[in-house]
Design an enzyme around this catalytic site. Structure first.
Site, PDB file in Angstrom:
ATOM      1  N   CYS A  59       0.840  -1.207   0.000  1.00 27.38           N
ATOM      2  CA  CYS A  59       0.000   0.000   0.000  1.00 27.38           C
ATOM      3  C   CYS A  59       0.871   1.252   0.000  1.00 27.38           C
ATOM      4  CB  CYS A  59      -0.932   0.003   1.210  1.00 27.38           C
ATOM      5  SG  CYS A  59      -2.161  -1.316   1.161  1.00 27.38           S
ATOM      6  N   ALA A  60       1.961   1.215   0.744  1.00 24.18           N
ATOM      7  CA  ALA A  60       2.883   2.352   0.768  1.00 24.18           C
ATOM      8  C   ALA A  60       3.512   2.561  -0.609  1.00 24.18           C
ATOM      9  CB  ALA A  60       3.968   2.130   1.818  1.00 24.18           C
TER      10      ALA A  60
END
Length: 163
Positions: A59-60
């Site tokens: 997600c990062a």
């Protein structure tokens, strides 16, 4: 819809919006508590990047990638949506130097019309929607293996064709 998370089968119940559908409306706040809805994005192509949890590696990576693209493509709207809290998103953005639009949804209200909440994890699936200037979905990717990144090139190409 069947997906996997690190090879384990998970379920995405309901019917998700499809290409050709008008994007269902939502009302979600950013980290400054300003509310945003689909109508705020009309007039420019929009990439909605929906992620399970900002505090995870993939997600990062996804959010940083779209943040980089957003800084270069001013004629496309970008927004990341997660079910993290405002405080979690603000802390992550501050730590990572990300300044793109982040919308938080810890109560999973987006799920009412988008049906993206995975039963087993109680987090959203990894999904990219590209909306045209009128809010119609022109591209959709529901990543079948949640721990993998989306196809950035296809999403970006779809948005660029709509400019």
């Amino acid at each position: 819809m069947k997906l996997t998370k690190k090879g384990q089968s998970v379920t995405l119940p309901g019917t998700q919006p499809a290409v050709g559908d008008m994007a269902p409306d939502f009302s979600l706040a950013d980290i400054k508590d300003k509310k945003h809805s689909v109508t705020d994005f009309l007039g420019k192509p929009t990439i909605l990047s929906i992620i399970p949890d900002i505090d995870t590696r993939v997600c990062a990576i996804q959010t940083k990638r779209f943040n980089m693209e957003a800084s270069q493509l001013k004629d496309i709207n970008f927004a990341t949506i997660s079910d993290n809290t405002k405080e979690e998103q603000a802390a992550w953005c501050g730590q990572e130097g990300v300044d793109m639009l982040m919308l938080h949804d810890p109560e999973n209200t987006l799920n009412e019309n988008y049906h993206l909440l995975i039963n087993e994890t109680k987090h959203y699936a990894r999904v990219i929607f590209v909306l045209d200037k009128n809010g119609v979905i022109q591209y959709r990717e529901i990543v079948p293996e949640i721990s993998q990144e989306p196809d950035y090139a296809k999403a970006l190409a779809a948005a660029k064709r709509l400019r």
